[in-house]
Structure formats: C-alpha cells, structure tokens
Design a protein around this motif. Structure first.
Motif, PDB file in Angstrom:
ATOM      1  N   VAL A 275     -14.591   5.844   9.697  1.00 20.86           N
ATOM      2  CA  VAL A 275     -15.107   4.475   9.776  1.00 20.86           C
ATOM      3  C   VAL A 275     -16.037   4.192   8.592  1.00 20.86           C
ATOM      4  O   VAL A 275     -16.039   3.091   8.035  1.00 20.86           O
ATOM      5  CB  VAL A 275     -15.819   4.242  11.118  1.00 20.86           C
ATOM      6  N   GLY A 276     -16.819   5.194   8.183  1.00 19.78           N
ATOM      7  CA  GLY A 276     -17.659   5.031   7.003  1.00 19.78           C
ATOM      8  C   GLY A 276     -16.825   4.774   5.759  1.00 19.78           C
ATOM      9  O   GLY A 276     -17.204   3.947   4.899  1.00 19.78           O
ATOM     10  N   TYR A 277     -15.697   5.462   5.666  1.00 19.11           N
ATOM     11  CA  TYR A 277     -14.779   5.233   4.538  1.00 19.11           C
ATOM     12  C   TYR A 277     -14.238   3.808   4.568  1.00 19.11           C
ATOM     13  O   TYR A 277     -14.189   3.121   3.537  1.00 19.11           O
ATOM     14  CB  TYR A 277     -13.648   6.252   4.593  1.00 19.11           C
ATOM     15  N   LEU A 278     -13.838   3.329   5.769  1.00 20.48           N
ATOM     16  CA  LEU A 278     -13.331   1.960   5.884  1.00 20.48           C
ATOM     17  C   LEU A 278     -14.400   0.947   5.484  1.00 20.48           C
ATOM     18  O   LEU A 278     -14.112  -0.059   4.808  1.00 20.48           O
ATOM     19  CB  LEU A 278     -12.874   1.690   7.325  1.00 20.48           C
ATOM     20  N   LYS A 279     -15.631   1.187   5.890  1.00 20.45           N
ATOM     21  CA  LYS A 279     -16.725   0.283   5.527  1.00 20.45           C
ATOM     22  C   LYS A 279     -16.915   0.236   4.011  1.00 20.45           C
ATOM     23  O   LYS A 279     -17.148  -0.832   3.435  1.00 20.45           O
ATOM     24  CB  LYS A 279     -18.025   0.727   6.203  1.00 20.45           C
ATOM     25  N   LYS A 280     -16.808   1.391   3.364  1.00 22.91           N
ATOM     26  CA  LYS A 280     -16.966   1.428   1.909  1.00 22.91           C
ATOM     27  C   LYS A 280     -15.866   0.634   1.216  1.00 22.91           C
ATOM     28  O   LYS A 280     -16.120  -0.108   0.259  1.00 22.91           O
ATOM     29  CB  LYS A 280     -16.953   2.875   1.417  1.00 22.91           C
TER      30      LYS A 280
ATOM     31  N   GLU B 109      -6.529  -3.024  12.938  1.00 27.40           N
ATOM     32  CA  GLU B 109      -5.139  -3.026  13.397  1.00 27.40           C
ATOM     33  C   GLU B 109      -4.321  -1.888  12.784  1.00 27.40           C
ATOM     34  O   GLU B 109      -3.590  -1.182  13.490  1.00 27.40           O
ATOM     35  CB  GLU B 109      -4.492  -4.373  13.068  1.00 27.40           C
ATOM     36  N   GLU B 110      -4.419  -1.701  11.478  1.00 23.06           N
ATOM     37  CA  GLU B 110      -3.587  -0.705  10.806  1.00 23.06           C
ATOM     38  C   GLU B 110      -4.034   0.727  11.094  1.00 23.06           C
ATOM     39  O   GLU B 110      -3.244   1.661  10.919  1.00 23.06           O
ATOM     40  CB  GLU B 110      -3.602  -0.958   9.295  1.00 23.06           C
ATOM     41  N   ASN B 111      -5.270   0.905  11.504  1.00 24.29           N
ATOM     42  CA  ASN B 111      -5.772   2.251  11.788  1.00 24.29           C
ATOM     43  C   ASN B 111      -5.960   2.485  13.279  1.00 24.29           C
ATOM     44  O   ASN B 111      -6.708   3.380  13.687  1.00 24.29           O
ATOM     45  CB  ASN B 111      -7.111   2.467  11.065  1.00 24.29           C
TER      46      ASN B 111
ATOM     47  N   LEU C  94      -7.581   5.947  14.961  1.00 28.10           N
ATOM     48  CA  LEU C  94      -8.828   5.789  15.718  1.00 28.10           C
ATOM     49  C   LEU C  94      -8.661   6.276  17.150  1.00 28.10           C
ATOM     50  O   LEU C  94      -9.550   6.941  17.705  1.00 28.10           O
ATOM     51  CB  LEU C  94      -9.270   4.323  15.704  1.00 28.10           C
ATOM     52  N   ARG C  95      -7.520   5.958  17.759  1.00 26.58           N
ATOM     53  CA  ARG C  95      -7.266   6.416  19.128  1.00 26.58           C
ATOM     54  C   ARG C  95      -7.120   7.936  19.181  1.00 26.58           C
ATOM     55  O   ARG C  95      -7.533   8.579  20.154  1.00 26.58           O
ATOM     56  CB  ARG C  95      -6.005   5.760  19.681  1.00 26.58           C
ATOM     57  N   SER C  96      -6.506   8.525  18.126  1.00 24.87           N
ATOM     58  CA  SER C  96      -6.316   9.984  18.127  1.00 24.87           C
ATOM     59  C   SER C  96      -7.647  10.724  18.024  1.00 24.87           C
ATOM     60  O   SER C  96      -7.767  11.867  18.470  1.00 24.87           O
ATOM     61  CB  SER C  96      -5.403  10.384  16.960  1.00 24.87           C
ATOM     62  N   LEU C  97      -8.643  10.093  17.458  1.00 28.78           N
ATOM     63  CA  LEU C  97      -9.944  10.745  17.313  1.00 28.78           C
ATOM     64  C   LEU C  97     -10.761  10.652  18.601  1.00 28.78           C
ATOM     65  O   LEU C  97     -11.189  11.670  19.140  1.00 28.78           O
ATOM     66  CB  LEU C  97     -10.714  10.108  16.153  1.00 28.78           C
TER      67      LEU C  97
END
Length: 750
Positions: A235-240, A285-287, A291-294
C-alpha cells in the motif's frame, strides 16, 4: 306417695326432651355392627329412642340383605374368572421360565461383546499410535526435504519455492513442536535469510518502480507469515506511485498557470483532480486480488483508508490552488461589497459570464469529490466479512477529512457566486424585457425562470443541502421583490383605462400591453408551481435523509406562497381592467330599467322579433371585451369574462327587482336569461350557468301559474336544483307579479 311439684315435672320433661334430642342426633351418626353401637344400645333408657333405633336397625338389615343378594348374584361370573386365572397362572410359569432363559443368553452375549469391544479399542489405540508414528516419520522426512529444498532454492534464487518450503516447514512445526529442534533452528535461519533477501529485492524494485518484480516479491510475504508487513509495504508503494503521478500533473498545472500565454482551457483543474481519483480507484480495483491474498477484505479497507490520506493531501492541494488561480476569495469579497453598494457609482460588478464559467468548474470539482467519496464508501459497505459498523465510521472519516473541509470552503464561495449570478441575470432579463412574436408573454418570464431553474439544478448537483437552501432562498427572494415589482409595473401606470380606449375604440397596442402584463403574472404563477415540483423531485433523489427533505420542503413552501401571491396580484390587475370596461357597458344596462315586463301577448310576440335590450348588451360586450381574447391566455380571458359577467348579473338583479311582471313578462325574462347564458357560454371555457343561477330562478318564479306552485319546486321537491334565493327573496320576487295577491304570498310556508 306425694307427687313432685310442678316445677319438678317441668324439669324432668325438659331433661327427657334433651335426652331424646341428643339420642336422635347420636343415632343419625351411629354405625351399626360396631362395639360402639352395642354399648350405645345398652345405655338407652328412652323408649322412643329405642323404637327409632330399632326401625333404623331393621332398615339397615334390609339394606345388608340386598347387598348380599347382589354379591351372591355375581358368584357365577367370579367363579369363571377364577378358573381363567388358574389357567393363566400355568401359562405365566412357562413364560417366566422362557424369560429367565433369555436373560441368561443376553448376559452371556453382553459379556462377550464387552470383551470384543475392549480388544477393538486396544487395536484402535495401537493403530492410532502407529499412524501418529508414521506421520511423525513423514514429518521428519518432510522437514529434511524442506531444509534441503530451501538451501537449493536459495542457491538457485528460486524464492517462490523457498517460500513454499518455509511455509510447509512452519505448518509441520506448528503441528509437532516437541521434536526436530535442530532442524527448526536451521529452517528459521533459512527463513530469516529469505526474508532479508525478499525485503531487499522488494525495496530495490519499489525504488525502480518495477511493478512485475514488486508483485513477485510481495506474493512471498504470505508464505513467510508476514501478511500485515506485506500489506503495509505494498500500500505504501501504491501511495508513492499515486503521489508521484499527481505531483507531476500538479507541477505541470502550476507551470501553465504561470505562463501568461496559456489559455483558460489549458489550465484544467478538473482533469487534474479526475486523474487523481482515477489513480486511487484503479489502485483499489486492479490490486483487489493481491490485497485479499495478504489480509482478506480487511486488506482492502486498509488500502482505501491509506489512499484516502493521499486524496486528502493532493486533492485539497488541487482545490486550494484552483481557488487561488480563480481568486475566489477576492472575487466573493468584491461581490459582497457590490451587493452592499460599497462600490463607487457607475462601476459594474464582475462579469456574470465569467462567474458562470467558475460555477461550472466548481460544480465539476465538487461532483468529482462526491462521486469518489460515494464510490469508496459503497465499496466498503459491499464487503461481507467486514464489521457492519465500519461503513458509518468510514463515511464519517471521509466527510471529516481535509479534502472534505476544503470542499466545504469552495462550496461557500459557490453559494456567493451563484447568488450573484442569479441576481444579475434576473436583473438583466428584466432590463431587456421585450415582446416575443407569436407569444402571449414577454421575454422576461421565460428568461427569469430559466435562470432560476438552472441555478437551482446546479445547487442540487453539488449534493450540499446548505447550498440548495441558500440558492432556493435567494430565488424566492428575487421572485418576491424585483421580479414581482417588474410584473406589476405596467398595471400601476396612471390613466390606464383612458389609454385603452381612444375615440370609443379599443387601442390594440395598449390592449396588448395590458393583456401581456396580466399574462406574465398568470404564467409566472404556473411556472412557480412547476419549479417547485421539479426541485422537490430532484431533492428527493439527491437527499434521502428525512431531516434534509424537511428543510427543502420548508423552503419550497415559500415558493408555493409566491405562486399564490402572483395569483392575488393577477386578480387585482384583472379587477382594474374590468373597472375600465364596465363603465362602457353600464349605459346599456341602465337602459334596461326603461324596459317594461307587464307584457300583453302582442307585446311578447313583438319582443320575440325585436329584442328590446339583450342583443344591444351582447354587442357592447363584444366591442369592449371580446377584442382582447387573442392577446390573453385562456385562463386570463376566462377570468376576465367571468368578472364582467359578475358585474352584469349583479346590475340586472337590482334592475329586475324594481320592475313589475305579468306571466308573459316572466317568460320574457326567462328568454332573456337563456340568451345571455348561451352567448357567454360560447365566450369562455368555464361554465357560466352558476353566474346566472339567481336570475334564472327569478324567471322561474315569475313564470308560475299561481303562488302555490312554488311549493312544487321548493324544499324536498327541489330535486337536483339548489336554490340561490333565500325565502325572503322568493317572496319578494313573487310580489313582483301583478296578478299575485299579497295574502297568498304571505301565507306560504317556505
């Protein structure tokens, strides 16, 4: 032997009586055949008591005899039953013997079953121990294989296989914690080595924005048992990524703002904010799978909340920059100063066309924020395994964030701009008001209500209830002040009636202006109701909360009151117009006073050919009233005609009450009334019969053969007719007949 005194005899008699009473009460409770009964009999001294007891004893004996006979009569049946019981006893002995034998067999079988089940339990226990031993042996082998597999996978950099080996080893270790401590230490060391490699490689991939590599290593966090850490990193990567894209677009936007040659279309804040929201939504949506697997659905909620922080920071920055670029603070200050008449005379306020551009931009920005917020909240509510209370909490968090606060600030500017835009355009519509060809109203009516409709629709699109209430209040205020004044301005001109007719002929231009002014009021009343209905329907969809709907409903009630105010103004204006028409009709009505109704047959026949006054009256109405029909709305013309009819009918009633009638005169009045009803019915779409009801009923009364015939039409005999004349007026009308006697009229019971 001397006899005892009388007092002694009395005492003896009383004693005997008491003894007799006590003995009788004792006998009633005596139980024959008992020793107590025998003792009681021996103690008896009274002959009467003995006699009674004897009779009772005899009766008791007879009862015993009957009972004995009854018992003896049952002896045969009892003997049969006894013989049957004896035979049954023999069978019972046989059954008892069989049951004892069966019991012994069951006991032996039970003992045997207990022995067998005990051996089975022992075998099952032994088998389960053997299986456990085999599983432990398999676990030892699997552990060894995992250790070897991890080493080989790490050497070949097959990190996926290494992670799977680690996951398998940890599962075995969780099941068998009491063995393989050396293997466990070795495996944990390999796990730590793998975690270090994964973290390092993932960090490098994040720095290089290598998305496939990031996905490869982020999927290794679940086998290693580091789901929460992996979720935070990803999620930090997505925010960046989102922050970097938004920052680049924002910097390009700022560069365009600083370039004086850039057009307003190139500085597109709406596109910049749209791309920010689009990146956040696509990131969710694309991830979704990763996200669910984590962390399951909790991972999605965590990602939404974290990315909302990016929305709050970047989105609010875009909105603030937009407010600076459009100088909304300065602009609204100028508008407030302009409205307060603080600016110098002759200096105009801001250009409404530019204001409209800003309004559309603000609307687009606020709608984007509202759509994005609704989407994210619905996304959270659609998750099944998440706490149901999380939806309201998320809604509150979204509504109280920094982005939402900036939206409230820009909405405050919107209300001021929208109010200014509305006022200026309504004033302009009033100022440039002109007659529209082939239209019964001037341009002001359609223009003003179009402006109000557009502004109200735009305020509803903001999804902000306070904005809607403010704009609605401004719209109602405008209608009640400046617009209402403009509507009635024409009707307030002095000597309007004199201008309507010059040389005895209606002036078409003046008539058109007056009719158009009245039409404007009529159509405005209709438009106010339509505007209220439209706003109410749209607000019902936009604001589902009952409290919000009540606020809108309260404000819309003022719009309904404004429609009623227009109707009252229309009635007043129409009465003014009628007041200019009626003096031209009155001379014809006054001439009716000279017409006689005490007719002979010859006079009645002559009136049928040469109408004495009705046609002259209708001709006067046509000249003074009907010529205005092409210039009026249907509703206004109907109202106009009915007001004229009211004047004519009232005057005719007064005149007729002053005349004397023969029966033929009554027939003549009925014919005159029918002619008036027929003509006026063709002039208006609304019924006129109720207007002439009193005059028609007067004609009916004056047509009667005799006074008593009124009872055939009065009270219960009235049928569907409703009398508009009072009993006193009926008597007065009957008194107009020259041939009706006052005594007969006075004798009527009405």
């Amino acid at each position: 032997m001397s006899s005892p005194p009388n007092g002694s005899k009395t005492v003896l008699l009383e004693d005997e009586q008491d003894a007799s009473n006590s003995s009788s009460s004792s006998m009633s409770a005596l139980n024959f055949g008992t020793p107590e009964a025998l003792d009681y009999v021996r103690k008896l001294t009274d002959v009467g008591a003995m006699t009674r007891l004897l009779h009772e004893c005899i009766a008791y004996q007879r009862a015993l005899d009957l009972e004995l006979e009854n018992i003896l009569s049952q002896r045969t049946d009892l003997d049969k039953q006894l013989s049957n019981l004896q035979r049954s006893a023999e069978v019972l002995e046989i059954v008892k013997a069989d049951s004892d034998y069966m019991l012994s067999n069951v006991r032996s079988t039970c003992d045997l079953a207990d022995q067998v089940s005990g051996k089975v339990r022992e075998l099952d226990l032994a088998q389960s121990r053997v299986n456990d031993t085999l599983l432990r042996l398999d676990a030892i082998v699997d552990r060894a294989n995992c250790l070897d597999g991890v080493k080989k996978a790490l050497e070949s950099e097959d990190f996926e296989s290494a992670a799977n080996y680690v996951q398998t080893f940890l599962q075995i270790d969780a099941k068998y914690k009491d063995s393989g401590s050396d293997q466990r230490e070795l495996l944990l060391a390999s796990k730590k080595q793998l975690e270090t490699i994964v973290r390092k490689r993932l960090s490098v991939a994040v720095d290089q924005r290598d998305h496939p590599t990031i996905l490869r290593f982020i999927r290794l966090y679940s086998p290693l048992g580091l789901e929460e850490e992996g979720l935070q990193v990803y999620v930090g990567y997505l925010k960046k990524v989102i922050s970097m894209r938004s920052r680049l677009e924002f910097e390009q936007l700022v560069e365009l703002m600083e370039q004086s040659s850039a057009s307003q279309n190139q500085v597109n804040f709406v596109a910049c904010l749209t791309n920010l929201f689009k990146d956040i939504v696509l990131a969710i949506e694309e991830n979704d799978e990763i996200l669910r697997s984590l962390c399951g659905e909790d991972g999605i909620v965590y990602a939404i909340c974290e990315l909302q922080e990016e929305c709050d920071s970047r989105g609010s920055l875009i909105l603030k920059k937009y407010m600076d670029y459009r100088k909304l603070a300065k602009l609204t200050a100028e508008i407030n100063s302009y409205k307060s008449n603080l600016l110098s005379v002759g200096i105009e306020g801001p250009d409404p066309r530019e204001i409209e551009l800003y309004l559309e931009e603000i609307l687009s920005l606020t709608q984007l924020g509202e759509d994005y917020t609704e989407y994210m909240i619905s996304k959270i509510r659609g998750l099944s395994s998440v706490d149901p209370e999380l939806g309201p909490r998320a809604t509150k968090a979204f509504r109280s964030g920094n982005f939402s606060k900036v939206v409230q600030d820009i909405t405050g500017y919107y209300v001021i701009l929208e109010g200014f835009f509305m006022v200026e355009n309504v004033r302009k519509a009033i100022k440039i008001d002109e007659h529209v060809p082939d239209s019964l109203t001037t341009s002001m009516v359609d223009d003003v209500f179009y402006v109000l409709q557009s502004c109200c629709r735009r305020s509803i699109s903001t999804s902000n209830i306070n904005s809607v209430i403010a704009v609605l209040s401004s719209a109602v205020s405008l209608l009640g002040s400046e617009y209402n004044e403009a509507l009635q301005q024409k009707m307030r001109e002095p000597n309007l009636g004199a201008k309507l007719f010059l040389g005895g002929v209606g002036v078409q231009k003046t008539g058109t202006e007056i009719a158009t002014a009245l039409n404007n009021i009529d159509i405005s009343s209709e438009y106010a109701i339509k505007l209220r209905q439209e706003i109410e329907e749209q607000c019902t969809e936009a604001f589902p909360a009952p409290a919000d709907r009540e606020r809108v409903k309260s404000c819309l009630s003022e719009l309904g009151e404004m429609s009623n105010s227009f109707k009252k103004a229309l009635s007043i204006g129409m009465e003014q117009l009628v007041a200019t028409i009626t003096p031209r009709i009155r001379p014809v009505l006054d001439s009716v006073a000279t017409i006689g109704y005490e007719l002979s047959e010859a006079e009645y026949a002559d009136n049928e050919v040469n109408d004495p006054w009705v046609q002259r009256l209708l001709h006067s109405v046509e000249i003074n009233v009907a010529w205005l029909q092409p210039f009026m709305t249907a509703n206004n013309y109907d109202l106009f005609v009915h007001l004229v009819i009211d004047f004519i009918v009232k005057r005719l009633e007064v005149i007729m009450m002053q005349k004397r009638f023969s029966q033929l005169g009554g027939l003549q009045l009925d014919r005159d009334a029918r002619a008036l009803v027929s003509h006026f019915s063709s002039m208006t779409q609304r019924t006129v019969r109720d207007k002439f009801a009193r005059l028609t009923q007067m004609a009916t009364i004056l047509n009667l053969e005799k006074v008593s015939e009124i009872l055939d039409f009065w009270g219960e005999n009235a049928g569907p007719m409703t009398w508009r004349l009072t009993p006193a007026e009926v008597r007065r009308v009957l008194g107009l007949r020259v041939d009706f006697k006052p005594e007969a009229i006075a004798a009527l019971k009405l």
